[in-house]
Design a protein around this motif. Structure first.
Motif, mmCIF file in Angstrom:
data_model
loop_
_atom_site.group_PDB
_atom_site.id
_atom_site.type_symbol
_atom_site.label_atom_id
_atom_site.label_comp_id
_atom_site.label_asym_id
_atom_site.label_seq_id
_atom_site.Cartn_x
_atom_site.Cartn_y
_atom_site.Cartn_z
ATOM 1 N N GLY B 2 47.222 7.939 94.285
ATOM 2 C CA GLY B 2 46.890 8.080 92.874
ATOM 3 C C GLY B 2 45.607 7.366 92.498
ATOM 4 O O GLY B 2 44.943 6.750 93.330
ATOM 5 N N ILE B 3 45.274 7.464 91.238
ATOM 6 C CA ILE B 3 44.064 6.791 90.748
ATOM 7 C C ILE B 3 44.464 5.393 90.273
ATOM 8 O O ILE B 3 45.181 5.247 89.283
ATOM 9 N N THR B 4 44.008 4.383 90.979
ATOM 10 C CA THR B 4 44.281 3.009 90.558
ATOM 11 C C THR B 4 43.021 2.167 90.753
ATOM 12 O O THR B 4 42.109 2.554 91.471
ATOM 13 N N SER B 5 42.985 1.050 90.077
ATOM 14 C CA SER B 5 41.909 0.082 90.286
ATOM 15 C C SER B 5 42.578 -1.245 90.580
ATOM 16 O O SER B 5 43.583 -1.590 89.972
ATOM 17 N N GLU B 6 42.061 -1.972 91.538
ATOM 18 C CA GLU B 6 42.715 -3.253 91.882
ATOM 19 C C GLU B 6 42.302 -4.387 90.949
ATOM 20 O O GLU B 6 42.785 -5.503 91.062
ATOM 21 N N LEU B 7 41.420 -4.074 89.969
ATOM 22 C CA LEU B 7 40.776 -5.147 89.206
ATOM 23 C C LEU B 7 41.739 -6.097 88.492
ATOM 24 O O LEU B 7 41.547 -7.297 88.510
ATOM 25 N N GLU B 8 42.730 -5.556 87.826
ATOM 26 C CA GLU B 8 43.656 -6.431 87.103
ATOM 27 C C GLU B 8 45.083 -6.185 87.578
ATOM 28 O O GLU B 8 46.041 -6.260 86.816
ATOM 29 N N ALA B 9 45.187 -5.914 88.877
ATOM 30 C CA ALA B 9 46.460 -5.490 89.456
ATOM 31 C C ALA B 9 47.511 -6.595 89.407
ATOM 32 O O ALA B 9 48.704 -6.313 89.368
#
Lengths: 506, 506
Positions: B2-9
């Motif tokens: 999926g579309i995720t960003s690890e930035l504020e995970a």
């Protein structure tokens, strides 16, 4: 017995105690809005509450209210708990209403440091570190835009995009017509040009500066919501004939409703030809400068005389953090300082740097909002900001792709340029041509679920007969880095589900 | 995938970790400036550092700086430690430079809440609680001043006293001459009256509003530093003869240098006679309203059309917190909203309250500074604010009594009206009539000790021949609630000690 006050007699222990009680509450508040947390509650965004209800929760409206100090820590935290409970929980990924997102860990840390330092960044003596940092990060930021003036450019913060824009108009008038500082507008009949889709602050700036709203000429837009160049040229020609003195063109990078980008290269040529100050309001869309993939939208911005950009919008810096960036940083003082005009001289080299930052503004005391941006940039790096922006565009693309497959959704702008998507939603059996009622109904119901807060807006320039569709449409902002395709799927199905309710009710 | 960003995970754990590391550092930072703490270091205020030195401590000035995220938490806290180390530690009771003091525990808690909420208090939908609180506390605050309009008055925050003053001038013009909103200043030749000892923001406001600095008429002062009423009346008469339209009188409650209070009752009569808008800049001294003993200094303030007051100054609210208070709160929208003037109507009853607060300002996005004031008021009560103010006056009285006994000290104003004391210090063998050198020398040496940061200033109106004493004098501000007579004794002996060094050096 000496002179003492018991007010802050135990401030270390007091702060320690308050922080100890507060911390788990904050972590719980954030975790319940975090899809990765076991504590996650998708409806943690909060429900809409009427002002009258909130008043009864907080106030007694008696004469003696607030006379005595709060009785104890329990009573204090009872209030704090209600503030958290009834406020909109912006950490919830369903917060898609305004052009900003939640705070993040480094943002909270920066705010705490600013609070503990309690620095007033007006004068160097009391603000040595934060003023040096503001100058550094102001230049670093400005140099991304003003690629031809990397060693002279700079920026200062103002308390929001409107105040940055207001300051840019003052800069325009002060630099182009320095006699106005002493004499006021006098007999000048200044003209200001901006597109019909610009932010209202351009008009407010004209009013504040004594130029008046009638002297703001709103240029037509093209189909994509950007400023129409032919219309700009025609408007300038016409106003010159009418005796106006062209002063200022405002172009927008990321308009409030559509997120469109004006054609900066073409506008700069017109501005240059007529010797008009050229400002870009990039409060919202200016930060695509951090994306190698998307910064082409800012092409020509290096020719601007000033650019407003808000790290508190696209970059997730805590509210408020707005920069006014200029190619020659010495012009802040040239334009704003109270020295008489005959003493002004450009300051364009690094050795002559000013650290008494208030002198370059129309204000005095100031909070060092720039520090929050510096800390975030340090923490995430240019690379992190780039990831944040590219992720948001991927989410936008995913959402657009999904709704294009469903005839109940109708995009207002086919190819959104920024993080917001504007669209109508109309269930199949819904006959009305005016979409206002259903848009308001659905957005209100989504809010009641505590899951999604989305915005709606009329088209700033639509003429009813031009279009079968009328009235207000959804404007949904995909700014949070924790958004995923799964959340988007849920948003779409939530709209459809609520829309179905509406059909039955009609 | 999926579309995720690890930035504020992992934002909950991340914030937890950062807070855990930060907290002991903050408590140590505060405790070393706390005379009650075993950790106390009287020199914790910090030494003066040149900008060039600070730059080398923080920046490399390479092209790739800030490209990548910070390597780890250690690297992040190395920067944070330097920020704390080289900033002025305002918690030290020797911070007597500017018109504000340190933050305090409830101030830090309020800032953290504002940061975590990340509320933009422009529109009710996203700011339900904080907007209701701002309206409540704005009225509560305003009702202390506008005792004849307790149920209609109100206030909003702006990002500093200058911006509140600027807004008041816009309010004056917009209410008295509503056609200026559309048409600008046009042919009006507005006049603004203020005393020679007013804050520079009055002049900057006139420049920003396109009225020009030449239209600011600086009225003479009386011996105590307050506005001379005869001079005001003469100035108004003269400018009317010269064709000006009198628009606005600014009176000051607590002038920047002397801390003097203008005679509001008499000024209000003149303003009323000529139909001039009457503003009080009480940024600094307005908060004596909380002291039953000292509020007589504000006599007549109830006749003002607006009052600026900064809780971030006398009341120890964190920077920035500035209110503009008015007798009829609906006038914020009447004067600032973008609706056409023919739609305006006063809104003077509670049922018709506005909660979209930005509409009553010239800005848009805003941080809810009012919340910090509400929390402090809740925590300390009216009684606590009163204690704070009375304590400061006792410290002032003690300091004045002490230095009057020593001929090397010479008071500029015999009976200081506010928290600052202005005085010359001259060792017996020192011959010069110009006190600038020794004042600067002593204040610099006190700063080098890391113990006292005091300010100096020239007299804004002194004519050299009038007085044997010339040049700059000390302006020392006694604002902190942790000041004691013992600290004052030490300050006095420190001045004398450093002054002796100076004698020998000459």
């Amino acid at each position: 017995m000496g002179i003492t006050s018991e007010l802050e007699a135990n401030r270390v222990q007091e702060l320690d105690e308050l922080l100890t009680i507060l911390k788990p509450r904050l972590l719980e508040y954030i975790s319940k809005s975090d899809p990765n947390s076991s504590n996650y509650q998708s409806d943690s965004l909060g429900n809409y509450q009427e002002p009258q209800f909130l008043k009864t929760q907080f106030f007694k409206y008696t004469e003696d209210e607030l006379t005595k100090p709060v009785a104890n820590t329990d009573e204090l935290f009872a209030v704090i708990d209600k503030v958290l409970q009834y406020s909109v929980n912006t950490w919830n990924p369903g917060f898609m209403d305004k052009l900003y997102a939640s705070n993040n860990p480094i943002g909270v840390i920066s705010d705490i440091l600013l609070s503990v330092l309690n620095t007033n960044s007006h004068v160097y003596t009391v603000s040595p570190v934060l003023s040096v940092i503001e100058n550094y990060i102001g230049r670093k930021y400005a140099s991304l835009f003003f690629t031809n003036n990397k060693t002279t450019c700079g920026g200062l913060t103002f308390s929001g995009g409107s105040w940055s824009n207001i300051t840019s108009l003052q800069m325009a008038r002060s630099l182009k017509f320095p006699d106005t500082k002493l004499k006021g507008n006098g007999n000048y009949k200044f003209a200001i040009y901006t597109s019909k889709h610009c932010h209202y602050s351009v008009e407010k700036a004209a009013i504040l500066l004594g130029i008046g709203a009638n002297s703001v000429f709103k240029v037509d837009i093209s189909d994509d919501g950007s400023m129409n160049i032919d219309s700009l040229q025609e408007t300038i020609n016409r106003t010159i004939k009418e005796g106006y003195t062209p002063l200022y063109i405002n172009a927008t990078a990321g308009t409030t409703v559509f997120g469109s980008y004006d054609p900066f290269e073409a506008i700069s040529k017109i501005a240059h030809k007529h010797n008009i100050y050229f400002h870009i309001d990039g409060s919202w869309g200016g930060n695509v400068i951090f994306s190698d993939e998307h910064k082409y939208k800012l092409k020509g911005c290096e020719h601007a005389d000033s650019i407003t950009v808000n790290p508190h919008k696209m970059l997730g810096i805590p509210n408020t953090c707005s920069f006014l960036l200029i190619p020659h940083v010495g012009n802040f003082q040239t334009a704003m300082s109270l020295q008489a005009p005959y003493l002004f001289h450009g300051r364009e080299d690094d050795d002559d740097e000013n650290y008494d930052l208030a002198d370059g503004t129309m204000g005095c005391g100031r909070r060092a909002d720039s520090f929050k941006f510096y800390m975030a940039w340090l923490y995430y790096g240019y690379e992190g900001f780039q990831k944040r922006i590219n992720h948001a565009f991927k989410i936008v693309e995913y959402f657009v792709t999904q709704i294009k497959q469903d005839s109940r959704f109708k995009l207002i702008i086919d190819d959104p340029q920024c993080f917001q998507v504007c669209f109508y939603y109309k269930p199949k059996s819904y006959k009305s041509h005016d979409n206002t009622d259903i848009t308001r109904f659905i957005s209100r119901e989504l809010h009641k679920l505590g899951k999604y807060l989305v915005d709606f807006s009329p088209n700033p320039t639509a003429k009813p007969k031009e279009n079968e569709e009328r009235g207000e449409f959804f404007r949904v902002v995909f700014n949070s880095p924790i958004l995923t395709d799964k959340i988007i799927d849920d948003l779409i199905s939530s709209i459809i589900k609520v829309g179905k309710q509406f059909e039955f009710e009609n």
